[in-house]
Design a protein around this motif. Structure first.
Motif: not given
Length: 808
Positions: A12, A15-16, A22, A26, A329-330, A333, A336-337, A377
């Motif tokens: 995370l 990613m930030r 990111t 995504v 994680l990517l 995410t 989810a999108a 995913s």
């Protein structure tokens, strides 16, 4: 667990830190996964989800077939169904049904409703029961007490306010009161979602008007446990042969066909659904390639960071796990999108598909779609994380630390990224070629002359209730009055009526014999029949190429005459003059006794699809047909906007009969458009997916060239300091992009040549290896790719040597 939490926290944090990367990753994954999830919702509804019946896998559709006449899935005779039911041992139950329409009166305005007349045991066969009241009983189908009805849930809610005490109330259908005996649950939509209510059909065929040769119904059966389709097919075929021997006049040549109920519903949609799913799968593959490229570029910039962590004691497994965790994680995410995109697509797809795909109304977001999205995913997250994870695990600590953070392209890494881009271009070309072939097919179909002029024509239908028009003559008089009143409207140029309009579906098929031919000469002679009014051919502008059209003198009591299509003339009188030839229909005695004379030949008109082959067709004046024709389609040619006349048409019809509703009000252009709905949906969907693939491929190509330029900035500066011209740098960079694109195009052409053959059922007038389409798509892709190369190439040509040499 602590190790997993550390991996997630570090992922995370990374990613930030790289917010821009990111967001791109995504969004790219969201497009690919969302499109796949949306199409999977169609796959789930059409192919995977069982029908909403208990033991749906044992439900079958029953057809009759006469292969010599070209009938593979024909409607059934209720007399034959009764014999099948009595003699078959492989079925737990068997029921007949027929979809019809009626006029609902008693409200503010008359309405048309769709109902099914069904055997009293239909609900038992399907394994459903009314939510209110009761099912039909055998006594309900006796003629003396036939005025009972079971309501559909939507009809009960919309017309009767969902009254829980509705049982015993009366609804008026075709002027006759029907007592409500039950209400079905909302999930029951048989035989179609448009069905409003059900009426009883006598189980005893002797109570049904017509003889054994009248094929008007459908049939459904439930197999006994352990019985296979093959066993049921063998048994019904044996019974059909016995019936043919016992009733040769009506059953000779007729066989039975057993088919899974689900298969019969979705078989026509299976190919297009799988093709679309394959298309979005390729889009997802391009998206994954793009993401892998981005992560490879990111891993190149983090080489020194990984080397430092390795020097401080991080194991190779830990570094691989961290790279996979970031990819996962990517992926989640992006998934989810992607669900948001899929939710939008699920709302949009049924509207776009319309009638092109069976069970499109059942498309919905559910746990299976969410599970598929989660799996996609995770799988793609791990997949695209493998390559950077593998590269990270092979980092040489000493050499990486000696580089002191200098950017380097890394030969192997560059080759992997280049191969990924070549694959993206190839896959995008496959989708673009498929979309181009479908577009060419659609244009070919749409530009094909239908044999009539659809512009400026308003169409609608109405059905005369038998209670108000019990005699054939009364119905004919009403039809004449309708056409006369409509023709008197100043906005109307001409009016015609027919039993079925062109492209609105197949119509009646009757077998016939020809005078002067031996009885065995053409034993399977048959033709489609349209019952029409005087002026119909003129209104539709169907040309009469020989003889004359039907006119107002062709009425009951006059000589029975017919106009035939060119396909019928060439089929049964090849090279001869068909005028004044005489035919007799095979059927009921009062019809078989009539001799019809051919007085004209009309141009061919397709029955239900623009790309359909012409079928032998007969046009008969409905005044001369010995049976009642309650349902009629009207076409009126207007000098203004056709739909603007709909209100006035309703007024004129109400003047003839205030309880007579009209329905299916639309232009003939709309009818023509509906006939190509399946092709239009496939073309539009493929075009959208191909456009997305093109965009992703171009972005990937741009990213690789830009990365190469960035990695070689110092080298370019040195070359320019030593005298290299900017034009030479520009050409070298363009050459790299051209090499990758051409390689992708060559691979894509080979792939497309192998894969486009699966589009065969959707192509018309164009080959799956059409060279013009292949060439046009390749040039388009090359031109768009050139734009992607030019941006980093210009940037490379403008590199300042001094600034480049200062870079680490």
């Amino acid at each position: 667990m602590d190790a997993i939490r550390q991996l997630v926290r570090h992922g995370l944090r990374m990613m930030r830190r790289g917010r821009g990367t990111t967001v791109v990753v995504v969004l790219t994954r969201a497009v690919g996964i969302g499109a796949n999830a949306a199409i999977f919702s169609v796959v789930d509804a059409v192919l995977l989800r069982p029908l909403p019946f208990v033991g749906a896998d044992r439900l079958v559709n029953l057809y009759e077939q006469h292969l010599a006449r070209g009938f593979a899935r024909f409607s059934v005779s209720v007399h034959n169904v009764a014999d099948w039911r009595d003699q078959a041992t492989t079925f737990a139950g068997m029921a007949a049904y027929s979809a019809q329409s009626a006029n609902l009166t008693g409200g503010a305005a008359p309405e048309r409703v769709i109902f099914a007349v069904v055997s009293d045991d239909l609900f038992d066969v399907l394994g459903v029961a009314p939510m209110l009241g009761r099912a039909f009983r055998p006594d309900d189908a006796r003629e003396a007490v036939n005025a009972v009805v079971i309501l559909g849930h939507r009809f009960w809610r919309d017309h009767l306010g969902g009254d829980p005490a509705v049982v015993g109330r009366t609804v008026r259908l075709n002027g006759v009161g029907h007592a409500v005996v039950g209400v079905m649950p909302p999930s029951f939509q048989f035989p179609s979602p448009e069905t409003d209510l059900w009426r009883p059909l006598p189980r005893d065929p002797r109570l049904v008007p017509g003889d054994r040769g009248r094929h008007f119904a459908r049939a459904v059966g439930r197999l006994k446990p352990g019985v296979t389709l093959e066993q049921a097919q063998t048994e019904l075929a044996t019974i059909a042969r016995r019936l043919a021997a016992a009733h040769p006049a009506t059953n000779d040549g007729w066989d039975a066909r057993v088919e899974s109920l689900q298969e019969s519903i979705v078989s026509d949609s299976r190919a297009i659904v799988f093709i679309l799913w394959a298309a979005v799968g390729l889009v997802l593959l391009i998206a994954c390639s793009n993401v892998a490229n981005i992560l490879l570029a990111q891993s190149a910039s983090r080489t020194r960071d990984i080397a430092v962590r390795s020097a401080l004691g991080a194991s190779r497994a830990r570094i691989v796990a961290q790279a996979l965790a970031e990819g996962l994680l990517l992926g989640l995410t992006g998934g989810a999108a992607g669900l948001l995109i899929a939710a939008w697509g699920v709302r949009w797809l049924p509207t776009l598909a319309g009638d092109a795909i069976a069970r499109a109304d059942a498309v919905a977001m559910n746990w299976r779609v969410v599970t598929f999205t989660a799996f996609a995913s995770i799988a793609t997250g791990l997949l695209v994380g493998l390559v950077p994870a593998f590269k990270a695990s092979k980092t040489d600590v000493n050499s990486s630390l000696r580089e002191a953070g200098r950017s380097a392209s890394g030969g192997t890494r560059s080759r992997v990224r280049s191969l990924l881009v070549v694959g993206e271009v190839a896959v995008a070309e496959v989708l673009l070629i498929a979309a181009g072939l479908l577009m060419a097919s659609f244009v070919n179909v749409w530009s094909r002359s239908p044999g009539f002029d659809s512009t400026g024509v308003l169409t609608f239908r109405y059905t005369l209730p038998t209670s108000g028009y019990p005699a054939r003559e009364q119905g004919s008089q009403a039809h004449r009055l309708v056409t006369e009143r409509l023709a008197s409207m100043p906005e109307v140029a001409s009016v015609g009526a027919a039993s079925v309009l062109p492209l609105a579906g197949d119509f009646e098929n009757w077998s016939f014999s020809m005078e002067g031919r031996p009885p065995g000469d053409t034993p399977n002679a048959s033709a489609m029949v349209r019952h029409v009014s005087p002026g119909y051919l003129e209104t539709m502008r169907i040309p009469v190429t020989a003889g004359r059209s039907l006119d107002g003198f062709d009425r009951a009591g006059g000589e029975p005459v017919v106009v035939i299509s060119e396909a019928m003339a060439s089929t049964y009188w090849p090279g001869q003059d068909p005028l004044d030839r005489r035919i007799r229909f095979r059927g009921p005695a009062d019809l078989a006794a009539i001799t019809w004379r051919v007085v004209g030949v009309a141009g061919d008109v397709p029955a239900s699809a623009l790309d359909g082959a012409p079928k032998p067709t007969l046009y008969l004046a409905y005044d001369q047909w010995p049976f009642a024709l309650p349902s009629v389609s009207v076409a009126l040619r207007a000098g203004t906007d056709p739909m603007a006349l709909a209100g006035k048409v309703r007024t004129e019809i109400a003047a003839v009969d205030p309880d007579l509703p009209i329905f299916d009000v639309r232009t003939m252009d709309a009818v023509r458009g509906a006939s190509v709905a399946r092709r239009r949906f496939a073309t539009l969907a493929f075009g959208i997916f191909a456009g997305v693939a093109l965009l992703l491929a171009v972005v990937g190509l741009y990213g690789v060239i830009a990365c190469l330029v960035g990695a070689r900035t110092r080298e370019i500066g040195i070359r320019m300091a030593l005298g290299a011209r900017p034009s030479r740098i520009f050409a070298t960079t363009i050459g790299q992009g051209l090499a990758l694109t051409v390689a992708g195009l060559l691979v894509g052409i080979a792939m497309a040549a192998a894969l486009t053959r699966f589009l065969g059922s959707l192509l018309y007038g164009v080959s799956g290896t059409d060279t013009s389409t292949f060439a046009a798509v390749s040039l388009l892709l090359l031109a768009v790719a050139a734009v992607a190369w030019s941006v980093p190439a210009r940037r490379a040509a403008r590199v300042e040597p001094l600034i480049a040499l200062r870079q680490e």
